[in-house]
Design a protein around this motif. Sequence first.
Motif, short mmCIF file in Angstrom:
data_model
loop_
_atom_site.label_atom_id
_atom_site.label_comp_id
_atom_site.label_asym_id
_atom_site.label_seq_id
_atom_site.Cartn_x
_atom_site.Cartn_y
_atom_site.Cartn_z
N MET A 75 0.85 -1.20 0.00
CA MET A 75 0.00 0.00 0.00
C MET A 75 0.88 1.24 0.00
N ASN A 76 0.59 2.13 -0.93
CA ASN A 76 1.26 3.42 -0.97
C ASN A 76 0.56 4.35 0.02
N PRO A 77 1.32 5.01 0.90
CA PRO A 77 0.67 5.87 1.90
C PRO A 77 -0.18 6.99 1.30
N THR A 78 0.16 7.44 0.10
CA THR A 78 -0.58 8.54 -0.50
C THR A 78 -1.86 8.06 -1.21
N SER A 79 -2.03 6.76 -1.31
CA SER A 79 -3.22 6.23 -1.96
C SER A 79 -4.47 6.52 -1.12
N LYS A 80 -5.57 6.70 -1.81
CA LYS A 80 -6.84 7.07 -1.17
C LYS A 80 -7.28 6.02 -0.15
N SER A 82 -5.30 4.04 1.65
CA SER A 82 -4.33 3.68 2.68
C SER A 82 -4.85 4.10 4.05
N TYR A 83 -4.40 3.37 5.06
CA TYR A 83 -4.78 3.73 6.43
C TYR A 83 -4.06 4.99 6.89
N VAL A 84 -2.95 5.32 6.20
CA VAL A 84 -2.28 6.60 6.46
C VAL A 84 -3.23 7.73 6.07
N THR A 85 -3.76 7.66 4.84
CA THR A 85 -4.71 8.68 4.39
C THR A 85 -5.90 8.77 5.31
N PHE A 86 -6.44 7.62 5.69
CA PHE A 86 -7.60 7.58 6.60
C PHE A 86 -7.30 8.32 7.90
N MET A 87 -6.16 8.02 8.49
CA MET A 87 -5.85 8.59 9.81
C MET A 87 -5.63 10.10 9.75
N TYR A 88 -4.96 10.55 8.67
CA TYR A 88 -4.74 12.00 8.55
C TYR A 88 -6.06 12.71 8.29
N GLU A 89 -6.88 12.15 7.40
CA GLU A 89 -8.15 12.82 7.07
C GLU A 89 -9.11 12.84 8.25
N ASN A 90 -9.15 11.76 9.01
CA ASN A 90 -10.13 11.67 10.08
C ASN A 90 -9.66 12.23 11.41
N LEU A 91 -8.32 12.29 11.60
CA LEU A 91 -7.84 12.74 12.91
C LEU A 91 -6.60 13.63 12.85
#
Length: 247
Positions: A75-80, A82-91
């Motif tokens: 998983m690429n962290p910048t992908s829509k 990714s759990y990285v994207t999820f965590m930044y967007e949500n918190l």
Amino acid sequence: PVTVYENQHQASKRVAERIATLIKNKQSLGENAVLGLATGATPVRVYEELVRLHKEEGLSFSNVVTFNLDEYYPMNPTSKQSYVTFMYENLFDHINIEKENIHIPDGTLSKEKIADYCIAYENKIGELGGLDLQVLGIGRTGHIGFNEPGSAPNSGTRLVTLDDLTRRDASRDFGGKENVPTKAITMGIGTIFKAREIILMAWNTKKATIIKKAVEGEISSDVPATYLQLPENTEFVLDKDAASELT
Ligand code: F6R
């Protein structure tokens, strides 16, 4: 213990309050609060409430260290998705957490590096004081993190293969099951067990059957969440619908 709330709003608010209290207690001691975090639909309102507490009530996250449970692999962290994207967007984009205090398993590593990386992830949790509180959702396979059926109770952070049902449940986010990664890096059940407090949350009737198994079923690796019946420090936080099959 099992606590049932009228709806997921009330339950999420309560969980966010517990997290906020932990953070403030640690602040008064001059210590960090180490949080284990989950992604997915379940914790979204908890994160929303934490953002509100930060913006409206001045809750500071300057002493907060986080470790996420899992990430798809590869998983690429910048992908829509990714759990990285999820965590930044949500918190994380909305609070004052230090970037270097955020830990999310790396979905970009080459295969040969994963084993060492997982040991380092595990060690890092310990070095930073261990998890004060782990929040969990539950998958319809009974997984916690991505510890699918068959996972051992003493398992550590590792690369795992996702269950077919888990991939089907994720297919909407990926526009088809064939696009869902077949693997993930996840904290183990043993990693989760080391947390000083554990909160497993579940909402909606679609979780009612697995919640019945998790809370009342025989403890077995067939339903990894049943292991959570053992520790005293675990609370199942449910809405009425998720609790509807409990006796
Ligand atoms: C996510 C995770 C998973 C989810 C579970 C439920 O980080 O570890 O175990 O908590 O799959 O997902 P939702 O909340 O989307 O129903």
